[in-house]
Motif scaffolding. Sequence first.
Motif, PDB file in Angstrom:
ATOM      1  N   THR A   1      -8.217   4.136  -0.285  1.00  0.00           N
ATOM      2  CA  THR A   1      -9.210   3.458  -1.127  1.00  0.00           C
ATOM      3  C   THR A   1      -9.552   2.085  -0.568  1.00  0.00           C
ATOM      4  O   THR A   1     -10.732   1.702  -0.495  1.00  0.00           O
ATOM      5  CB  THR A   1      -8.681   3.324  -2.564  1.00  0.00           C
ATOM      6  OG1 THR A   1      -8.451   4.622  -3.099  1.00  0.00           O
ATOM      7  CG2 THR A   1      -9.675   2.586  -3.442  1.00  0.00           C
ATOM      8  N   VAL A   2      -8.537   1.334  -0.175  1.00  0.00           N
ATOM      9  CA  VAL A   2      -8.746  -0.022   0.334  1.00  0.00           C
ATOM     10  C   VAL A   2      -9.530  -0.009   1.643  1.00  0.00           C
ATOM     11  O   VAL A   2     -10.484  -0.779   1.825  1.00  0.00           O
ATOM     12  CB  VAL A   2      -7.388  -0.734   0.510  1.00  0.00           C
ATOM     13  CG1 VAL A   2      -7.522  -1.957   1.417  1.00  0.00           C
ATOM     14  CG2 VAL A   2      -6.824  -1.131  -0.844  1.00  0.00           C
TER      15      VAL A   2
ATOM     16  N   LEU B   1       0.820  -1.203   0.000  1.00  0.00           N
ATOM     17  CA  LEU B   1       0.000   0.000   0.000  1.00  0.00           C
ATOM     18  C   LEU B   1       0.858   1.259   0.000  1.00  0.00           C
ATOM     19  O   LEU B   1       1.976   1.272   0.509  1.00  0.00           O
ATOM     20  CB  LEU B   1      -0.913   0.022   1.227  1.00  0.00           C
ATOM     21  CG  LEU B   1      -1.995  -1.062   1.292  1.00  0.00           C
ATOM     22  CD1 LEU B   1      -2.583  -1.135   2.682  1.00  0.00           C
ATOM     23  CD2 LEU B   1      -3.082  -0.796   0.259  1.00  0.00           C
TER      24      LEU B   1
ATOM     25  N   ASP C   1      -7.365  -6.472  -5.029  1.00  0.00           N
ATOM     26  CA  ASP C   1      -6.183  -5.618  -5.092  1.00  0.00           C
ATOM     27  C   ASP C   1      -5.662  -5.340  -3.682  1.00  0.00           C
ATOM     28  O   ASP C   1      -6.421  -4.915  -2.809  1.00  0.00           O
ATOM     29  CB  ASP C   1      -6.513  -4.296  -5.783  1.00  0.00           C
ATOM     30  CG  ASP C   1      -6.779  -4.468  -7.268  1.00  0.00           C
ATOM     31  OD1 ASP C   1      -6.437  -5.531  -7.808  1.00  0.00           O
ATOM     32  OD2 ASP C   1      -7.352  -3.531  -7.873  1.00  0.00           O
ATOM     33  N   HIS C   2      -4.400  -5.609  -3.452  1.00  0.00           N
ATOM     34  CA  HIS C   2      -3.710  -5.366  -2.179  1.00  0.00           C
ATOM     35  C   HIS C   2      -4.105  -6.343  -1.073  1.00  0.00           C
ATOM     36  O   HIS C   2      -3.624  -6.212   0.054  1.00  0.00           O
ATOM     37  CB  HIS C   2      -3.928  -3.925  -1.698  1.00  0.00           C
ATOM     38  CG  HIS C   2      -3.416  -2.892  -2.647  1.00  0.00           C
ATOM     39  ND1 HIS C   2      -2.075  -2.617  -2.787  1.00  0.00           N
ATOM     40  CD2 HIS C   2      -4.057  -2.093  -3.539  1.00  0.00           C
ATOM     41  CE1 HIS C   2      -1.907  -1.679  -3.704  1.00  0.00           C
ATOM     42  NE2 HIS C   2      -3.096  -1.359  -4.196  1.00  0.00           N
TER      43      HIS C   2
ATOM     44  N   SER D   1      -3.626   4.422  -2.147  1.00  0.00           N
ATOM     45  CA  SER D   1      -4.281   3.116  -2.246  1.00  0.00           C
ATOM     46  C   SER D   1      -4.799   2.660  -0.886  1.00  0.00           C
ATOM     47  O   SER D   1      -5.827   1.987  -0.799  1.00  0.00           O
ATOM     48  CB  SER D   1      -3.334   2.077  -2.837  1.00  0.00           C
ATOM     49  OG  SER D   1      -2.174   1.914  -2.038  1.00  0.00           O
TER      50      SER D   1
END
Length: 298
Positions: A193-194, A186, A206-207, A190
């Motif tokens: 967002t996550v 991260l 994602d991630h 990001s």
Amino acid sequence: MTAPARFFCADAARLRGDALTGTAPYGSVWILIEYRAGWPVNGFDGLDLEPEVRARVYAAAQALHARMLLIRRHGRRRPDEPPRWAVLRYDGDGAHRQRWGVWRNDKDLAEIVDALDSPGERDRPPVVLVCAHGTHDACCAVRGRPVGRALSDRWPELVWECTHVGGDRFAANVLVAPDGVYYGNLDAASAVTVVEGHLADRIGADHLRGYTDLVPAQQAALSAVLRHAGPSGRHDYAIEETVREGDRWRIRVTGRPAGLSAFEVEVRAHRSPPLRLTCRGLSPASAVSYEVVSLHVG
């Protein structure tokens, strides 16, 4: 003569393309202890606590395989407020429990032992933990602290920096507990967002490192389902069956709400050649990664 460039394990892992999925450590209980002074390289084990208190807390944690993390708020000092401790527990199927307390001296930490035997409160928002343990690994500070700042600015009451959570080379790492969900690789943007998606119960591939109630091959299978079908809730999919044959697994993932499909996923394990996996670790070590060979709906 030019000095050699400093080694950063997260930079090396990204260059190699190290697999992120299937790397969340297994566990369902976390002990958090707010500690505002410098963190020892070995976290709780390095604190100068009263020996009897340390032994009691450590033994109780070991009995439940609880992970012990030191925590602090990013950039904020509150000398007028006593530091806090917490026991977070994931009981499965959305049953999350927390118990919080404060400590003014070492003896107060013995309350953690009793808290491990009590159910705790339900319906509290999760805790967002950002690994920023620079004395353990440089990447955790270099990459973790900017993420801690960004998340703290957005969710100041939910976010704490914490000591080592595992997987230094995937920094910045975020653990959402007691949901038991690990994210990695991260940066500040990001991470926001996550975590925003997570708090809305929309977890994407994602991630995603994995769910801590699943073993690595199951984590990889579920991540493949989320990548195929799109973000979903923490408990929208369940592992119905897992069959292992050597270095391969056949895993059936079933959607629980109406409209979600079932999936048959085949996963294969690979062991890497010896690599330098952490900033501090000078001796090369192998890492196991999990590749999704096939995914079928139905």
